[in-house]
Design an enzyme around this catalytic site. Structure first.
Site, PDB file in Angstrom:
ATOM      1  N   CYS A 105       6.732  19.888 -15.451  1.00 47.89           N
ATOM      2  CA  CYS A 105       6.987  18.480 -15.127  1.00 47.89           C
ATOM      3  C   CYS A 105       5.728  17.637 -15.339  1.00 47.89           C
ATOM      4  O   CYS A 105       5.346  17.389 -16.472  1.00 47.89           O
ATOM      5  CB  CYS A 105       7.542  18.344 -13.705  1.00 47.89           C
ATOM      6  SG  CYS A 105       8.305  16.731 -13.388  1.00 47.89           S
ATOM      7  N   HIS A 209      12.012  21.727 -13.887  1.00 42.96           N
ATOM      8  CA  HIS A 209      11.408  22.597 -12.870  1.00 42.96           C
ATOM      9  C   HIS A 209      12.095  23.968 -12.871  1.00 42.96           C
ATOM     10  O   HIS A 209      13.105  24.156 -12.192  1.00 42.96           O
ATOM     11  CB  HIS A 209      11.529  21.959 -11.484  1.00 42.96           C
ATOM     12  CG  HIS A 209      10.565  20.854 -11.241  1.00 42.96           C
ATOM     13  ND1 HIS A 209       9.335  21.057 -10.667  1.00 42.96           N
ATOM     14  CD2 HIS A 209      10.654  19.519 -11.506  1.00 42.96           C
ATOM     15  CE1 HIS A 209       8.695  19.899 -10.567  1.00 42.96           C
ATOM     16  NE2 HIS A 209       9.473  18.952 -11.075  1.00 42.96           N
ATOM     17  N   GLU A 211      10.974  26.674 -11.497  1.00 39.63           N
ATOM     18  CA  GLU A 211      10.649  27.503 -10.338  1.00 39.63           C
ATOM     19  C   GLU A 211      11.783  27.593  -9.303  1.00 39.63           C
ATOM     20  O   GLU A 211      12.092  28.703  -8.847  1.00 39.63           O
ATOM     21  CB  GLU A 211       9.315  27.056  -9.703  1.00 39.63           C
ATOM     22  CG  GLU A 211       9.267  25.702  -9.033  1.00 39.63           C
ATOM     23  CD  GLU A 211       9.169  24.527  -9.978  1.00 39.63           C
ATOM     24  OE1 GLU A 211       9.135  23.385  -9.480  1.00 39.63           O
ATOM     25  OE2 GLU A 211       9.124  24.738 -11.201  1.00 39.63           O
TER      26      GLU A 211
END
Length: 234
Positions: A105, A209, A211
């Site tokens: 990001c 993102h 994660e």
């Protein structure tokens, strides 16, 4: 030995460091040992770079536009000059040493800027195209829009496909990309979603993102972290 992975943190008003736990857990699940890197240690960046095997440039606030020769746009959000300077220094050292970088990001934006590129301070007011919703109104694990991946890219080799769905939490984006980086993914509206180096073993930036998606068992997101950790072990 597990690789030690530095993760940069968000700095709120230059006094409070924050980092979402899913960055830490995604690194742990992929086989790395996470180490949070605070702002304000620019003088010791060479020692830090020597001690870690890879770095994750995390998401967070906006980036100081004077780094790429512009003054602040009216829609620019909160910036952290201390974080900017530290990450630029880390990126330069990592590229020189050919160490792995995973930029997420905000991370993809500062990665491109450190290499000499630039960015949109606010895609909605600076783009001439009609854009998708890039700041989704849903949880971090929700899939918002599709990205299209360039064939024969590092990202395609990780994903095993040329289109998949991602989450989205940004109002800034990479604009002009410079060597050694190339654009390897875009959204359907043309917004750049991934860049990677053509000269380094593993330097990958993604606008979404991965994660939280990795912790939600998304196989592509897990593969991104796993391939990054593998590169840190080589």
């Amino acid at each position: 030995m597990k690789p030690i992975i530095g993760i940069t943190a968000h700095v709120e008003l230059d006094w409070k460091h924050t980092l979402a736990n899913d960055y830490i857990q995604a690194v742990i699940c992929a086989g790395g040992i996470p180490l949070i890197i605070p702002a304000g240690i620019d003088a010791d960046v060479d020692q830090i770079v020597d001690k870690i095997d890879g770095v994750v440039l995390s998401g967070g606030g906006d980036i100081d536009p004077t780094l790429f020769g512009e003054e602040p746009h009216q829609n620019l959000g909160s910036i952290s000059p201390g974080r900017d300077s530290l990450e630029v220094a880390i990126i330069h050292r990592f590229l020189e040493k050919n160490k792995p970088i995973l930029a997420i990001c905000r991370g993809i934006q500062i990665l491109n800027i450190a290499a000499g590129g630039d960015m949109f301070q606010d895609i909605y007011s600076q783009s001439e195209s009609q854009l998708l919703q890039h700041a989704q109104k849903a949880t971090r694990s929700h899939y918002s829009h599709y990205v299209n991946i360039e064939k024969n890219s590092l990202l395609e080799s990780i994903a095993g496909q040329t289109e998949f769905k991602v989450n989205s939490f940004h109002h800034q984006a990479v604009r002009n990309v410079v060597s050694p980086f190339i654009v390897t993914a875009r959204a359907s509206d043309g917004v750049i979603e991934a860049i990677e180096s053509t000269e380094h073993q593993f330097v990958l930036g993604v606008q979404w993102h991965p994660e939280p998606l990795a912790l939600n068992e998304d196989h592509i997101s897990k593969a991104i972290f796993q391939r990054f950790i593998e590169a840190c072990q080589s």
